[in-house]
Design an enzyme around this catalytic site. Structure first.
Site, PDB file in Angstrom:
ATOM      1  N   THR A   1      50.703  -1.499   5.564  1.00 32.63           N
ATOM      2  CA  THR A   1      50.523  -2.941   5.585  1.00 32.63           C
ATOM      3  C   THR A   1      50.468  -3.509   4.172  1.00 32.63           C
ATOM      4  OG1 THR A   1      49.250  -2.667   7.608  1.00 32.63           O
ATOM      5  CG2 THR A   1      48.980  -4.749   6.434  1.00 32.63           C
TER       6      THR A   1
ATOM      7  N   GLY B   1      45.036  -1.843   5.487  1.00 34.17           N
ATOM      8  CA  GLY B   1      44.739  -0.418   5.627  1.00 34.17           C
ATOM      9  C   GLY B   1      44.267  -0.008   6.997  1.00 34.17           C
ATOM     10  N   GLY B   2      45.048  -0.317   8.056  1.00 36.23           N
ATOM     11  CA  GLY B   2      44.748   0.183   9.397  1.00 36.23           C
ATOM     12  C   GLY B   2      43.338  -0.173   9.843  1.00 36.23           C
TER      13      GLY B   2
END
Length: 539
Positions: free
Chosen positions: A359, A441-442
């Site tokens: 991302t 970051g997820g």
């Protein structure tokens, strides 16, 4: 011409320091310098913060393809003329796919790679929708810098090169099927991944961006590009059809917020998991925090995140399919009940029962008071590994976030949007914008949001110091990963409280953030991520 002297672009043996950046006329903060510069050039050409966000986002698909692309999803929080607006540009599952089909084919979960996790890409629709509603410039002007970068090429930056090489190594081992060939055709440079400083270009990527700019993404969703995308996905064994593309439009939504010590913290409503951050902050505001780097602070933060995630993972889904309400999950009464579960030692919380839920990130601001918090993603690095031949369109693998448990709110279904990890954040106070912030970051993202808000509000850190500060990440159960820059006494102390603590030497694992704040005199103050190639461009 001589070569560079021999050095490692990712080796930094000595601590360095960045200062917060101040400006008045405009600011762009993101993870890659050339993308930040593309946004600044649009501001200097008369565009506003929305145009600059589009310019930066389009450029990031070129200069940081390891984390986002034209075939991904996006979300935005936009402060425009004193009002907050939310944009959900995440795409649904194809209408022809079903949970039963995947289970019958022997799948226990939606695969990470290939055609099955591909959902409708929403990113180009986000750019078009933002330009149409709030932009001052046509896409042909705001996207010109990105097109030039793709056509003429650019030197790959150090962190991007590192991620590119890791992906190339993995894909070379895993991807043997013919439909992955176009990934290697697109992202190889002389038969390998580029090194830092190598010049990479993609004519197909440039042509696709040019098409999107020329017709406001119409061809991407309802023309030749849509037909190419659908045909390629089907050829690779997937279910995406041209009709899925044609039916798609990014959706304007009402952002959700919670008040934390006088500041309103804004997030996008589900299917995104921004409300995990809000639930955690609702729990934490019942405690007093005087110092940041103490065992009690870390313990309570981690336990609050665990409680919020227990609810988020159980309840968050496409909002039309949620079985509990956002309002109830964010109520103070529910936070009071959840806060009581935080004990002196680490616990394994279960979801509560409220009474009826790879991302890139960028921030922009202009001299008119407009500000944008924008995030877009392939999900996992390069996404599905599928690149539509000749187009530079790398397709994301967001469908991997669905579950194949038919009883779950986030179960795979035709036309349904999956649980989404990418979340832009925004801070206001007394109805006035403070500014955009985010940490990509997820599943780190809500945890990063909580840490950035508390660094700012509780601990008085400036934007750069907020991003520089050591981070932690809860991963599962009682497992917590912490950066090496955290003091050793916190590692030992957390372990003594029952947390399963591990040091991490991977700085990218703790997300990559950007912050821009504005004061009442219109002065902007920004911070950028030290764990990546982050940059602030300002004037």
């Amino acid at each position: 011409m001589p070569a560079f002297p021999p050095f490692n672009a990712n080796h930094y043996p000595y601590a360095s320091r960045r200062s917060a950046v101040y400006a008045q006329r405009g600011m762009v903060a993101t993870s890659q310098p050339l993308a930040a510069q593309a946004g600044l050039q649009v501001l200097q050409a008369g565009g506003n913060a929305i145009d600059a966000a589009i310019a930066t986002a389009a450029a990031l698909t070129v200069v940081e393809p390891t984390a986002n692309g034209i075939g991904g999803d996006a979300f935005a929080l936009i402060w425009h003329k004193g009002q907050m607006h939310g944009l959900n540009a995440s795409g649904p599952a194809p209408m022809a796919i079903s949970l039963d089909k995947l289970v019958a084919a022997g799948h226990q979960e939606v695969p990470k790679y290939g055609a099955l996790p591909v959902t409708v890409p929403g990113t180009p629709s986000a750019w078009a929708a933002m330009a149409r509603r709030f932009g001052k410039l046509p896409l042909s002007q705001s996207m010109a810098g990105a097109i030039t970068l793709a056509q003429d090429g650019f030197p790959v930056s150090p962190t991007v090169a590192q991620a590119w090489q890791a992906a190339y190594k993995l894909f070379s081992k895993e991807f043997k099927e013919a439909h992955f060939k176009s990934w290697f055709d697109t992202f190889s440079l002389n038969g390998a991944a580029p090194q830092a400083g190598d010049v990479w270009r993609s004519a197909g990527h440039a042509a696709t961006l040019q098409s999107i700019a020329a017709d406001n993404a119409e061809s991407f969703y309802r023309g030749a590009l849509a037909e190419q995308i659908a045909a390629f996905v089907q050829q690779a064994g997937g279910y995406l059809q041209a009709s899925d593309m044609a039916a798609y439009q990014a959706e304007w939504v009402d952002p959700i917020s919670s008040n934390y010590r006088g500041y309103d913290v804004w997030e996008i409503p589900p299917n995104g998991h921004g409300m995990v951050a809000l639930m955690a902050l609702n729990i934490l505001k019942g405690f007093e925090f005087s110092e940041r780097d103490t065992l009690r602070t870390y313990h309570r933060q981690i336990e609050a995140i665990k409680l919020a995630y227990a609810d988020g993972l159980a309840h968050i889904a496409d909002i039309a399919h949620m079985r509990v309400s956002v309002k109830d999950l964010l109520s103070d009464a529910y936070a009071d009940e959840r806060r009581k579960l935080i004990a002196e030692r680490a616990t394994l919380p279960l979801p509560g029962d409220p009474s009826r839920g790879g991302t890139v990130y960028l921030s922009t601001a202009d001299s008119e008071g407009n500000m944008v918090s924008f995030i877009q993603s392939n999900y996992m690095g390069f996404g599905s590994g599928l690149v539509v031949p000749g187009t530079g369109i790398g397709l994301h693998n967001r469908g991997n976030n669905f579950t194949l448990d038919a009883s779950h709110a986030n179960a795979l279904a035709p036309g349904k949007r999956p649980y989404h990890t990418i979340i832009p954040g925004f801070l206001t106070k007394d109805g006035q914008a403070i500014g955009p912030f985010g940490v990509m970051g997820g599943f780190m993202q809500p945890q990063g949001h909580v840490q950035m808000v508390m660094n700012t509000v509780d601990f008085g850190l400036n934007p750069q110091a907020s991003l520089d500060a050591p981070r932690w990440e809860w991963t599962q159960g009682n497992a917590v990963s912490i950066e090496h820059s955290n003091p050793p006494h916190l590692f030992r102390g957390l372990a003594g409280l029952g947390h399963q603590v591990s040091w991490s030497g991977n700085p990218q694992g703790f997300g990559r953030g950007q912050i821009i704040w504005r004061n009442d005199a219109g002065v902007l103050c920004g911070g950028t991520e030290p764990r990546t190639d982050g940059c602030i461009a300002a004037w």
